[in-house]
Design a protein around this motif. Structure first.
Motif, PDB file in Angstrom:
ATOM      1  N   MET A   1       0.372  -1.012   0.016  1.00  0.00           N
ATOM      2  CA  MET A   1       0.112   0.286   0.075  1.00  0.00           C
ATOM      3  C   MET A   1       1.017   1.342   0.052  1.00  0.00           C
ATOM      4  O   MET A   1       1.592   1.229   0.810  1.00  0.00           O
ATOM      5  CB  MET A   1      -0.391   0.015   0.988  1.00  0.00           C
ATOM      6  CG  MET A   1      -2.043  -0.799   1.293  1.00  0.00           C
ATOM      7  SD  MET A   1      -3.396  -0.137   2.438  1.00  0.00           S
ATOM      8  CE  MET A   1      -3.485  -2.744   2.953  1.00  0.00           C
TER       9      MET A   1
ATOM     10  N   GLU B   1       1.930   5.072   0.815  1.00  0.00           N
ATOM     11  CA  GLU B   1       0.853   6.190   1.973  1.00  0.00           C
ATOM     12  C   GLU B   1       1.588   7.072   2.021  1.00  0.00           C
ATOM     13  O   GLU B   1       2.891   7.562   1.642  1.00  0.00           O
ATOM     14  CB  GLU B   1       0.873   5.654   3.338  1.00  0.00           C
ATOM     15  CG  GLU B   1       0.757   4.414   3.140  1.00  0.00           C
ATOM     16  CD  GLU B   1      -0.175   3.383   4.643  1.00  0.00           C
ATOM     17  OE1 GLU B   1       0.843   4.218   6.293  1.00  0.00           O
ATOM     18  OE2 GLU B   1      -0.709   2.829   5.270  1.00  0.00           O
TER      19      GLU B   1
ATOM     20  N   LEU C   1      -4.998   3.680  -3.465  1.00  0.00           N
ATOM     21  CA  LEU C   1      -6.020   3.009  -3.566  1.00  0.00           C
ATOM     22  C   LEU C   1      -6.368   2.143  -4.331  1.00  0.00           C
ATOM     23  O   LEU C   1      -5.852   2.457  -5.898  1.00  0.00           O
ATOM     24  CB  LEU C   1      -7.251   3.433  -2.826  1.00  0.00           C
ATOM     25  CG  LEU C   1      -6.517   4.352  -1.670  1.00  0.00           C
ATOM     26  CD1 LEU C   1      -7.994   5.571  -1.656  1.00  0.00           C
ATOM     27  CD2 LEU C   1      -6.675   3.658  -0.335  1.00  0.00           C
TER      28      LEU C   1
ATOM     29  N   ASP D   1      -4.143   8.443   7.547  1.00  0.00           N
ATOM     30  CA  ASP D   1      -4.041   6.861   7.253  1.00  0.00           C
ATOM     31  C   ASP D   1      -3.201   6.237   8.194  1.00  0.00           C
ATOM     32  O   ASP D   1      -2.787   5.801   8.754  1.00  0.00           O
ATOM     33  CB  ASP D   1      -2.424   6.803   6.265  1.00  0.00           C
ATOM     34  CG  ASP D   1      -3.039   5.744   4.988  1.00  0.00           C
ATOM     35  OD1 ASP D   1      -3.368   5.481   5.139  1.00  0.00           O
ATOM     36  OD2 ASP D   1      -2.152   6.906   4.066  1.00  0.00           O
ATOM     37  N   GLU D   2      -5.015   5.128   7.846  1.00  0.00           N
ATOM     38  CA  GLU D   2      -4.539   3.745   9.493  1.00  0.00           C
ATOM     39  C   GLU D   2      -5.009   2.423   8.196  1.00  0.00           C
ATOM     40  O   GLU D   2      -6.009   2.781   8.150  1.00  0.00           O
ATOM     41  CB  GLU D   2      -5.022   4.374  10.161  1.00  0.00           C
ATOM     42  CG  GLU D   2      -6.780   4.578  10.456  1.00  0.00           C
ATOM     43  CD  GLU D   2      -7.786   4.600  11.528  1.00  0.00           C
ATOM     44  OE1 GLU D   2      -7.344   3.803  13.265  1.00  0.00           O
ATOM     45  OE2 GLU D   2      -7.888   5.921  11.859  1.00  0.00           O
ATOM     46  N   THR D   3      -4.895   1.461   9.239  1.00  0.00           N
ATOM     47  CA  THR D   3      -4.944   0.358   8.224  1.00  0.00           C
ATOM     48  C   THR D   3      -5.264  -0.381   9.559  1.00  0.00           C
ATOM     49  O   THR D   3      -4.715  -0.736  10.969  1.00  0.00           O
ATOM     50  CB  THR D   3      -4.143  -0.250   7.809  1.00  0.00           C
ATOM     51  OG1 THR D   3      -3.460  -0.058   6.760  1.00  0.00           O
ATOM     52  CG2 THR D   3      -4.615  -2.015   7.475  1.00  0.00           C
TER      53      THR D   3
ATOM     54  N   ARG E   1      -8.259  -0.175   5.164  1.00  0.00           N
ATOM     55  CA  ARG E   1      -7.367   0.657   4.609  1.00  0.00           C
ATOM     56  C   ARG E   1      -8.548   2.477   4.984  1.00  0.00           C
ATOM     57  O   ARG E   1      -9.343   2.550   4.347  1.00  0.00           O
ATOM     58  CB  ARG E   1      -6.457   1.480   4.238  1.00  0.00           C
ATOM     59  CG  ARG E   1      -6.104   2.300   3.863  1.00  0.00           C
ATOM     60  CD  ARG E   1      -5.002   2.156   2.726  1.00  0.00           C
ATOM     61  NE  ARG E   1      -3.492   3.994   2.393  1.00  0.00           N
ATOM     62  CZ  ARG E   1      -2.942   4.226   2.015  1.00  0.00           C
ATOM     63  NH1 ARG E   1      -3.159   3.788   0.484  1.00  0.00           N
ATOM     64  NH2 ARG E   1      -2.852   5.436   1.867  1.00  0.00           N
TER      65      ARG E   1
ATOM     66  N   GLU F   1     -10.342   1.880   1.877  1.00  0.00           N
ATOM     67  CA  GLU F   1     -10.650   0.513   1.137  1.00  0.00           C
ATOM     68  C   GLU F   1     -10.880  -0.445   1.741  1.00  0.00           C
ATOM     69  O   GLU F   1     -10.190  -1.128   2.816  1.00  0.00           O
ATOM     70  CB  GLU F   1      -8.726   0.569   0.739  1.00  0.00           C
ATOM     71  CG  GLU F   1      -8.518  -0.291  -0.242  1.00  0.00           C
ATOM     72  CD  GLU F   1      -7.260  -0.091  -1.066  1.00  0.00           C
ATOM     73  OE1 GLU F   1      -6.934  -0.258  -2.107  1.00  0.00           O
ATOM     74  OE2 GLU F   1      -6.602  -0.528   0.277  1.00  0.00           O
TER      75      GLU F   1
END
Length: 150
Positions: free
Chosen positions: A1, A3, A75, A108-110, A120, A145
């Motif tokens: 990913m 970021e 994304l 921005d986190e998962t 995400r 996402e």
């Protein structure tokens, strides 16, 4: 990913709040208040011009490269859903306003999804300023996402 760093600019947009678009958007969203379609009603209500409906700034999305900013964020378009959108106004948008919006990454986190696969969650903030540089409104969007079970 891929970021982007927090605060990174995702895209910029310039647009004019057009009287005709205000009317179209008001009809499309079922707005019944005459201030959004009739100049006399708007002035009688204390506006300098016809005010836009509160969610009108989404019209700027038609001026943006939507696929481009999603790709810039790394994304996958087919997995992206909008989690939420919020607006904070300094003053109403009115017909004739010329705005510049700068969209930035603010989070921005998962997270692990309930049904398996990581999700995400990217939060973007667009600050819209008028020709004097004054902030008129800030729009926050949360994009999700969806993860895969692969």
């Amino acid at each position: 990913m891929a970021e982007l760093e927090l605060g990174a600019i995702v895209d910029e947009v310039d647009y004019v709040v057009e009287r005709g678009k205000i009317g179209e958007f008001a009809r499309a969203t079922g707005t019944e208040d005459l201030v959004h379609i009739d100049e006399k009603s708007a002035v009688a209500a204390g506006f300098d011009s016809i005010p836009a409906t509160l969610t009108h700034s989404v019209v700027a999305g038609h001026q943006r490269d939507q696929r481009g900013f999603v790709e810039k964020l790394g994304l996958r378009m087919e997995r992206v859903v909008v989690g939420s959108v919020r607006w904070r106004y300094v003053r109403p948008l009115t017909a004739g306003d010329s705005l510049r919006g700068i969209r930035r990454v603010v989070a921005d986190e998962t997270r692990e999804g309930r049904r398996g696969g990581a999700m995400r969650i990217v939060t973007l903030e667009t600050e819209y300023r008028d020709v004097t540089g004054a902030t008129i409104l800030t729009q926050e969007e949360v994009l999700i996402e969806r993860g895969s079970k692969e």
